[in-house]
Design an enzyme around this catalytic site. Structure first.
Site, PDB file in Angstrom:
ATOM      1  N   ARG A   1      -4.879   9.377 -16.982  1.00 50.04           N
ATOM      2  CA  ARG A   1      -5.657   9.011 -15.815  1.00 50.04           C
ATOM      3  C   ARG A   1      -7.012   8.380 -16.133  1.00 50.04           C
ATOM      4  NH1 ARG A   1      -6.623  13.822 -11.792  1.00 50.04           N
ATOM      5  NH2 ARG A   1      -4.369  13.870 -12.076  1.00 50.04           N
TER       6      ARG A   1
ATOM      7  N   HIS B   1       3.911   4.263 -10.112  1.00 48.91           N
ATOM      8  CA  HIS B   1       2.737   5.140  -9.958  1.00 48.91           C
ATOM      9  C   HIS B   1       2.819   5.899  -8.633  1.00 48.91           C
ATOM     10  CE1 HIS B   1      -1.220   6.173 -11.575  1.00 48.91           C
ATOM     11  NE2 HIS B   1      -1.716   6.087 -10.362  1.00 48.91           N
TER      12      HIS B   1
ATOM     13  N   TYR C   1      -4.528  -6.240   5.354  1.00 50.33           N
ATOM     14  CA  TYR C   1      -5.198  -7.488   5.698  1.00 50.33           C
ATOM     15  C   TYR C   1      -5.484  -8.370   4.474  1.00 50.33           C
ATOM     16  CZ  TYR C   1      -6.104  -4.969  10.055  1.00 50.33           C
ATOM     17  OH  TYR C   1      -5.966  -4.257  11.220  1.00 50.33           O
TER      18      TYR C   1
END
Length: 887
Positions: free
Chosen positions: A47, A93, A137
């Site tokens: 991570r 993921h 968007y």
């Protein structure tokens, strides 16, 4: 615990595994330790920390791989980020869109990433900071830099592992032709460790990689000549090289980064500071503009009148800080560096995963790890291509044999009932190419040698390739095409084998690819590396040495003005206004000093501050200046009781004499106060419930007079007070009775006799010659001894009230009297009647009922009357209320 359950043996090193339905006793400390370490390593590896080879964390790598799967190359249309996030989450993921989308956004923001990996379209936020629009968007595709990261991915250059649900494979690392970790850096917080790696300029890093390949023993100082320091996407100025050298040597260091500020002047003549670049990882509005506004409201940046953000896509960053008239731009800029995020520290922590283990790496280590990775990529890529070339050459060899004996091949195929039977017959048939064969002159020697002595048996791959031949390919000219292709493949095979056999050729290929990357993407450096360390900005070096007039008001406003502003006038001239003051304020001290002189500021808490005269803002002649609290860091309710200009701390027998309200006095050499830092220094060690009344400078042979609230006064020789250290408390100067307190002290120079003016809280006062405070004897007069009760100065009774102040005056002195309710009366000293000691005095001002007098001060001359052609500093420099002048 049941009888079948037995505790683990203490000698056993392996934890016992419980069978179904059983329990095992474990030490909770050991279990917590093991579980925590497992969690910590999972966080570190999966991570938070980047891989040293491609500089990517798993989430970043998986996003790029998913975009590559979607074929979102730079030449294709942008695709909705929601689709990219969904593809990444579906295949690689599975940690939710809230973890994936911000990572994608960061790789597309040019103020966070030096060389972008994502080509964005839509609202991806701003440095203000504005948040990005929702992923439904926005659109994105891979940047050209990302394509370089993924190049050769399908050529078996890296290892692949199954994804989380083992439906597809994902790469463990990218080939990373672009040195991503070095040029983009990385940040991450793991468990027990963190990384903070700065970005660098691509051209410099490419040059450093080539230099390291050419000279593996290259020294750090040589690398520093190539890579002078970080190159942040937001620009700025790195102050000093020490932190850079430390970080590049051992992987850890701190560098100070300043904003780039330019000085401009408006048409009206006002100065303004324009911020063009800001430190890395600093937001413009939340971090900088808001902080400046807060400091203005808190009266810590009083020289700023307004701040306007004029930034735009056309002009870039442009934050305009407008200054008040008379403000020194250099001083304000320095204040901004000290108090706002316009100057900050970037901690360099070069921790990355090397073979799955976190390591701290210097610059040379990072470069070498990149070279090692690229060597592995080039070798594996070459092996892949060699294998493909060998397979194709093997197939073409079979085709050449078949074309040379095409009649027999056709007979075998026609005599077979099934395809498999035909393949088997072809594999059993021995092929030769006789020297007299028509095609023999065109056959490569390599194949002739194989077929001259023994029959050549075809492999299944070759036999199946013959079976796939089209009839048109059996013509005679096909042999020429096959031979040409075979010769080309043989040349490739020899080239690949030569590369694999020679490590230097691998390094040469890496150098060529790095040169290609440099030519494509290298750009000019954005961040300047300054030689000066932060905090080493010497305003004195920027300020010319000149004589200035410094004005200090009763309320603590200070300013400086060149002496030339006070024109020379003839005797009897009217003068010019030296300062504009409010009704409740007045000029209390004026002196001429050099811009490089020091000003000592003593506070009632016993501290002393030192500022340079050039740090006092230069203001117009009619301005009252700036409050001293903006230049020194006073504590709440702390006030300055004495200002003292000093031109030379190493003068001969010059001392400072302190007096406190509890009657203690201390004398210390002036030179002990030459080293005063910005946070102040203890000038006298005060006891509990004590305060500093004032400070005098003395020559060693002066007299000192202390006055108290109950009307007592004592005059003694200063050498009655032995010279003490800076932090000493002092000795008794006067023996106070009851609740009596010292309210003032004055210096009486040797051979000088003036009048002592004493005023009380009910508005009464008197002038008394200072000679009357000497003890008269048959042999003459002498001062008292230190520590006595003193002599009666003025009668304290119901009419007079207590004493509020005293000072030495002449007939020409101008006085200011201040009451508790804020009434200020200016009078001349001459009308105050001269009387003896112990009298009640006369009414000086009328104090209204319920009000009382609280302070007395001498007004310094605030004009510049000149006598003839004499200098302004000789005749018109005032003194403060204790008679201090320039030491």
């Amino acid at each position: 615990m049941s009888d079948e359950q037995t505790p683990p043996s203490p000698e056993s090193d392996q934890p016992e595994t419980a069978a179904l339905g059983q329990t095992v006793d474990l030490a909770i400390e050991e279990e917590l330790s093991n579980s925590y370490l497992t969690y910590a390593m999972s966080t570190i590896v999966d991570r938070a920390l980047p891989d040293v080879r491609d500089g990517l964390k798993p989430s970043q790598r998986r996003i790029l791989v998913a975009m590559n799967d979607l074929n979102l190359s730079p030449g294709r249309k942008h695709s909705k980020c929601a689709g990219i996030v969904g593809e990444t989450m579906k295949k690689y993921h599975p940690h939710g869109d809230q973890a994936i989308y911000p990572t994608l956004v960061n790789m597309a923001q040019d103020w966070k990433t030096r060389y972008l990996l994502i080509d964005k379209q839509g609202n991806f936020g701003s440095i203000d900071p504005d948040p990005p629009a929702a992923m439904r968007y926005t659109e994105a595709r891979m940047h050209r830099h990302a394509v370089e990261m993924l190049e050769d991915l399908k050529l078996e250059t890296v290892n692949w592992i199954p994804n989380f649900d083992e439906t597809v494979d994902e790469p463990t690392v990218l080939p990373a032709k672009l040195p991503n970790l070095l040029v983009n850096g990385s940040t991450g917080i793991a468990v027990g460790m963190a990384c903070s790696m700065p970005p660098h300029n691509l051209g410099e890093i490419c040059d450093a990689i080539v230099a390291t390949i050419d000279n593996p023993q290259i020294e750090l100082r040589e690398l520093l000549n190539i890579v002078p320091g970080p190159d942040f996407p937001t620009g700025g100025i790195v102050m000093g090289r020490r932190g850079i050298a430390e970080a590049y040597a051992n992987g850890r260091g701190r560098v100070t980064v300043r904003a780039r500020i330019e000085h401009e002047q408006t048409r009206s003549g006002k100065n303004q500071l324009v911020v063009k670049q800001i430190p890395y990882q600093t937001s413009k509005n939340d971090g900088i503009v808001d902080k400046i506004v807060q400091l203005r409201k808190a009266d810590k940046l009083t020289d700023i009148s307004n701040i306007v953000d004029e930034s735009s896509g056309r002009v870039g960053m442009r934050v305009v800080i407008e200054l008040k008239r008379g403000a020194d731009p250099q001083v304000v800029e320095n204040q901004l560096y000290q108090m706002t995020p316009l100057q900050g520290t970037f901690s360099i922590i070069n921790i990355a995963l090397v073979h799955g283990q976190p390591r701290t790496l210097g610059l040379k280590d990072l470069i070498q790890e990149y070279i090692n990775h690229r060597q592995e990529v080039v070798r594996r890529r070459t092996q892949f291509r060699l294998k493909q070339a060998q397979q194709e050459a093997h197939r073409i060899e079979g085709l050449i044999f078949a074309v040379c004996d095409i009649d027999e091949v056709i007979r075998l195929i026609r005599s077979s009932r099934t395809r498999d039977e035909a393949i088997e017959k072809l594999m059993q048939r021995g092929f030769r190419i006789a020297p007299e064969h028509p095609y023999a002159p065109q056959i490569p020697e390599r194949l002739k040698a194989m077929a001259d002595e023994n029959d050549v048996r075809l492999t299944r791959v070759q036999a199946e390739a013959i079976g796939r031949l089209q009839l048109i390919q059996l013509v005679g000219l096909e042999i020429e095409t096959l031979v040409a292709n075979y010769a080309k493949l043989v040349a490739q095979i020899e080239e690949y084998e030569g590369i694999l056999a020679d490590p230097q050729r691998v390094l040469d290929i890496i150098k060529e690819e790095i040169a290609e990357i440099r030519g494509k993407y290298a750009d000019p450096r954005k961040t300047e590396i300054a030689d000066a360390e932060a905090g080493a900005l010497d305003l004195g070096a920027l300020t010319p040495v000149e004589q200035v007039v410094v004005t200090i008001t009763h309320a603590g406003y200070v300013k400086r003005l060149p002496v030339d502003e006070y024109r020379v006038q003839g005797r009897g001239g009217r003068g010019v206004i030296g300062a504009s003051t409010r009704d409740e304020d007045f000029t209390e001290q004026v002196f001429v000093a050099s811009t490089h002189d020091d000003l000592l500021c003593f506070t009632d808490t016993g501290r002393v501050f030192k500022i340079k005269v050039f740090e006092i803002p230069e203001a117009p002649r009619t301005s009252r200046g700036r409050n001293i609290v903006n230049l020194i860091n006073l504590q709440p309710n702390e006030r300055i009781c004495t200002f003292m200009p000093i031109s030379d701390f190493e003068k001969g027998e010059v001392y400072l004499l302190f007096a406190t309200i509890n009657g203690l006095v201390k004398r210390t050499a002036l030179k002990d106060y030459r080293n005063v830092n910005a946070s102040g220094l203890i000038a006298i060690n005060l006891r509990e419930n004590d305060q500093l009344v004032g400070v005098l400078w003395t020559t060693g042979s002066d007299h000192v007079l202390l006055g108290t609230t109950l009307g007592m006064a004592i005059r003694f020789q200063e050498d009655d007070v032995r010279v003490m250290g800076r932090t000493a408390t002092g000795v008794k100067g006067i023996d106070l009775a009851g609740h009596d307190k010292v309210v003032g002290l004055v210096r009486i120079a040797e051979g000088e006799e003036t009048d002592l003016l004493t005023v009380t809280e009910n508005g009464y006062g008197k002038r008394t010659p200072t000679s009357e405070y000497l003890v008269q004897s048959e042999t003459g007069s002498r001062p008292q001894s230190r520590g006595g009760k003193g002599r009666r100065d003025i009668t304290v009774n119901t009419r007079n009230g207590q004493v509020v102040g005293l000072l030495t005056v002449s007939d020409e002195a101008s006085l200011m009297l201040i009451t508790y309710q804020g009434m200020i009366v200016r009078i001349n000293a001459a009308p105050v009647r001269r009387t003896g000691r112990g009298t009640q005095g006369v009414k000086v001002i009328n104090v209204q009922q319920g009000d009382r007098l609280v302070a007395l001060a001498c007004v310094a001359e605030d004009n510049a009357d000149e006598a003839g052609s004499e200098d302004v500093g000789s005749e018109n420099v005032g003194t403060d209320d204790q008679g201090n002048t320039d030491a």
